[in-house]
Design a protein around this motif. Structure first.
Motif, PDB file in Angstrom:
ATOM      1  N   ALA A  65       0.827  -1.216   0.000  1.00 34.54           N
ATOM      2  CA  ALA A  65       0.000   0.000   0.000  1.00 34.54           C
ATOM      3  C   ALA A  65       0.854   1.255   0.000  1.00 34.54           C
ATOM      4  N   ALA A  66       2.093   1.137   0.456  1.00 34.76           N
ATOM      5  CA  ALA A  66       2.978   2.301   0.553  1.00 34.76           C
ATOM      6  C   ALA A  66       3.750   2.558  -0.734  1.00 34.76           C
ATOM      7  N   ARG A  67       3.490   1.775  -1.778  1.00 36.30           N
ATOM      8  CA  ARG A  67       4.228   1.917  -3.026  1.00 36.30           C
ATOM      9  C   ARG A  67       3.288   1.604  -4.177  1.00 36.30           C
ATOM     10  N   GLU A  68       3.846   1.444  -5.379  1.00 33.04           N
ATOM     11  CA  GLU A  68       3.007   1.061  -6.510  1.00 33.04           C
ATOM     12  C   GLU A  68       2.404  -0.310  -6.232  1.00 33.04           C
ATOM     13  N   PRO A  69       1.113  -0.478  -6.523  1.00 35.58           N
ATOM     14  CA  PRO A  69       0.462  -1.757  -6.199  1.00 35.58           C
ATOM     15  C   PRO A  69       1.124  -2.935  -6.915  1.00 35.58           C
ATOM     16  N   MET A  70       1.196  -4.048  -6.211  1.00 26.42           N
ATOM     17  CA  MET A  70       1.634  -5.305  -6.792  1.00 26.42           C
ATOM     18  C   MET A  70       0.912  -6.416  -6.048  1.00 26.42           C
ATOM     19  N   PRO A  71       0.733  -7.563  -6.672  1.00 25.80           N
ATOM     20  CA  PRO A  71       0.015  -8.648  -5.993  1.00 25.80           C
ATOM     21  C   PRO A  71       0.827  -9.233  -4.851  1.00 25.80           C
ATOM     22  N   VAL A  72       0.121  -9.646  -3.806  1.00 30.18           N
ATOM     23  CA  VAL A  72       0.735 -10.400  -2.714  1.00 30.18           C
ATOM     24  C   VAL A  72       0.461 -11.872  -2.978  1.00 30.18           C
ATOM     25  N   HIS A  73       1.511 -12.642  -3.189  1.00 29.74           N
ATOM     26  CA  HIS A  73       1.372 -14.075  -3.446  1.00 29.74           C
ATOM     27  C   HIS A  73       1.333 -14.828  -2.119  1.00 29.74           C
ATOM     28  N   THR A  74       0.349 -15.688  -1.970  1.00 30.96           N
ATOM     29  CA  THR A  74       0.254 -16.496  -0.760  1.00 30.96           C
ATOM     30  C   THR A  74       1.123 -17.736  -0.916  1.00 30.96           C
ATOM     31  N   ALA A  75       2.027 -17.942   0.049  1.00 33.25           N
ATOM     32  CA  ALA A  75       2.979 -19.057  -0.014  1.00 33.25           C
ATOM     33  C   ALA A  75       2.811 -19.942   1.220  1.00 33.25           C
ATOM     34  N   PRO A  76       2.242 -21.132   1.065  1.00 32.84           N
ATOM     35  CA  PRO A  76       2.118 -22.046   2.210  1.00 32.84           C
ATOM     36  C   PRO A  76       3.463 -22.376   2.851  1.00 32.84           C
ATOM     37  N   GLU A  77       4.542 -22.296   2.073  1.00 32.67           N
ATOM     38  CA  GLU A  77       5.878 -22.601   2.607  1.00 32.67           C
ATOM     39  C   GLU A  77       6.297 -21.610   3.697  1.00 32.67           C
ATOM     40  N   LEU A  78       5.663 -20.434   3.720  1.00 36.06           N
ATOM     41  CA  LEU A  78       5.990 -19.411   4.710  1.00 36.06           C
ATOM     42  C   LEU A  78       5.092 -19.478   5.941  1.00 36.06           C
ATOM     43  N   ASP A  79       4.185 -20.447   5.971  1.00 36.15           N
ATOM     44  CA  ASP A  79       3.225 -20.545   7.062  1.00 36.15           C
ATOM     45  C   ASP A  79       3.925 -20.759   8.400  1.00 36.15           C
ATOM     46  N   GLU A  80       3.217 -20.412   9.454  1.00 36.85           N
ATOM     47  CA  GLU A  80       3.715 -20.639  10.799  1.00 36.85           C
ATOM     48  C   GLU A  80       3.978 -22.129  11.013  1.00 36.85           C
ATOM     49  N   VAL A  81       4.812 -22.455  11.994  1.00 36.52           N
ATOM     50  CA  VAL A  81       5.022 -23.849  12.369  1.00 36.52           C
ATOM     51  C   VAL A  81       3.662 -24.491  12.665  1.00 36.52           C
ATOM     52  N   ASP A  82       3.477 -25.700  12.182  1.00 34.15           N
ATOM     53  CA  ASP A  82       2.268 -26.447  12.532  1.00 34.15           C
ATOM     54  C   ASP A  82       2.489 -27.032  13.921  1.00 34.15           C
ATOM     55  N   PHE A  83       1.949 -26.353  14.926  1.00 33.79           N
ATOM     56  CA  PHE A  83       2.130 -26.780  16.309  1.00 33.79           C
ATOM     57  C   PHE A  83       1.123 -27.838  16.740  1.00 33.79           C
ATOM     58  N   GLY A  84       0.263 -28.268  15.822  1.00 32.89           N
ATOM     59  CA  GLY A  84      -0.689 -29.314  16.161  1.00 32.89           C
ATOM     60  C   GLY A  84      -1.556 -28.923  17.344  1.00 32.89           C
ATOM     61  N   GLU A  85      -1.673 -29.806  18.308  1.00 32.85           N
ATOM     62  CA  GLU A  85      -2.572 -29.579  19.440  1.00 32.85           C
ATOM     63  C   GLU A  85      -2.100 -28.460  20.367  1.00 32.85           C
ATOM     64  N   TRP A  86      -0.880 -27.991  20.203  1.00 30.37           N
ATOM     65  CA  TRP A  86      -0.393 -26.890  21.035  1.00 30.37           C
ATOM     66  C   TRP A  86      -0.938 -25.534  20.594  1.00 30.37           C
ATOM     67  N   SER A  87      -1.405 -25.412  19.362  1.00 29.14           N
ATOM     68  CA  SER A  87      -1.847 -24.114  18.834  1.00 29.14           C
ATOM     69  C   SER A  87      -2.916 -23.500  19.732  1.00 29.14           C
ATOM     70  N   GLY A  88      -2.723 -22.230  20.064  1.00 25.04           N
ATOM     71  CA  GLY A  88      -3.671 -21.516  20.900  1.00 25.04           C
ATOM     72  C   GLY A  88      -3.455 -21.702  22.380  1.00 25.04           C
ATOM     73  N   GLY A  89      -2.487 -22.544  22.773  1.00 27.45           N
ATOM     74  CA  GLY A  89      -2.246 -22.823  24.182  1.00 27.45           C
ATOM     75  C   GLY A  89      -1.550 -21.683  24.898  1.00 27.45           C
TER      76      GLY A  89
END
Length: 199
Positions: A69-93
C-alpha cells in the motif's frame, strides 16, 4: 546469479507473546500492529523489489498489504511454505499450560530431535522455506523478493545461511515488524542484516 530476500516478520497482533498463536485462525493485527505495519511499509519504500510473498495467516497478509500500500500496487502471493510452524494440538495454548507439558519442554530444548504433537519438526520447516527460496532464486535471478512470515520460519532460514544448527534458534532475535536481509546465490548465502526494527 544472486537474489536478495527481505525476510519480514508480521507486525504484532493484540496478544503477541501472550499465547502460542500458531495457525489458529482469525488472529489479526491489533491497533499497535497496524501502526507498526504502516511504518514498515514506509521503510520498505526505500527498497526496490520484484515480488512479495506471504504466509496464509491473516496477520502476515495484513502486513504484506501494508507494504504494498505504501508503493506502486503489486500482488501479494500467498505461499504455504511461509506458514507458521504447525504446532498441532499446542496451537492456541497458554504458556502456563504448555510449560507443564514435557513434550513442549523437549521441543524448546532440542528442536532438531523433537516434533510438535500432530504437527511438524523444525527440520520440516527449514526444508519447506528453503525450497521456496530456491525456487524464487531461479525465478528472480539478480532480483529482490519480500517474504512475510513468522519468527521461527525466519530463524530457520537464517540458521541455514549462517551454517548454524537448527537448535541455535534461541540465539537469534526476530521481532515483530522486523526486516532480516539475506542474499542467496549458486555460491551459497550470506546475511546482510538481522532483525532491523522499525521505530
Amino acid at each position: 546469479m544472486t537474489t536478495t530476500f527481505y525476510l519480514v516478520r508480521h507486525a504484532a497482533h493484540d496478544n503477541v507473546g501472550g499465547f502460542l498463536a500458531g495457525r489458529t485462525p482469525g488472529i489479526r493485527l491489533g491497533v499497535d500492529g497496524r501502526a507498526q505495519a504502516e511504518r514498515l511499509g514506509q521503510r520498505m519504500r526505500r527498497e526496490q523489489f520484484d515480488a512479495i510473498h506471504a504466509s496464509p495467516r491473516e496477520r502476515t497478509q495484513e502486513t504484506a498489504q501494508a507494504i504494498v500500500a505504501a508503493r506502486e500496487p503489486m500482488p501479494v502471493h500467498t505461499a504455504p511454505e511461509l506458514d507458521e510452524v504447525d504446532f498441532g494440538e499446542w496451537s492456541g495454548g497458554t504458556w502456563e499450560v504448555l510449560n507443564q507439558d514435557q513434550r513442549w519442554r523437549n521441543w524448546n530444548s532440542v528442536r532438531s530431535l523433537a516434533r510438535t504433537p500432530g504437527g511438524e519438526s523444525m527440520l520440516d520447516v527449514q526444508w519447506r522455506v528453503l525450497g521456496l527460496m530456491e525456487r524464487l532464486l531461479a525465478e528472480h535471478p539478480e532480483g529482490r523478493v519480500v517474504l512475510v512470515s513468522h519468527a521461527d520460519i525466519i530463524k530457520s532460514a537464517v540458521s541455514y545461511v549462517l551454517g548454524l544448527p537448527i537448535d541455535a534458534w534461541p540465539r537469534l532475535e526476530v521481532s515483530p515488524a522486523s526486516i532480516t536481509t539475506v542474499v542467496l546465490g549458486d555460491w551459497g548465502g550470506k546475511l546482510i542484516t538481522l532483525n532491523e526494527v522499525i521505530d
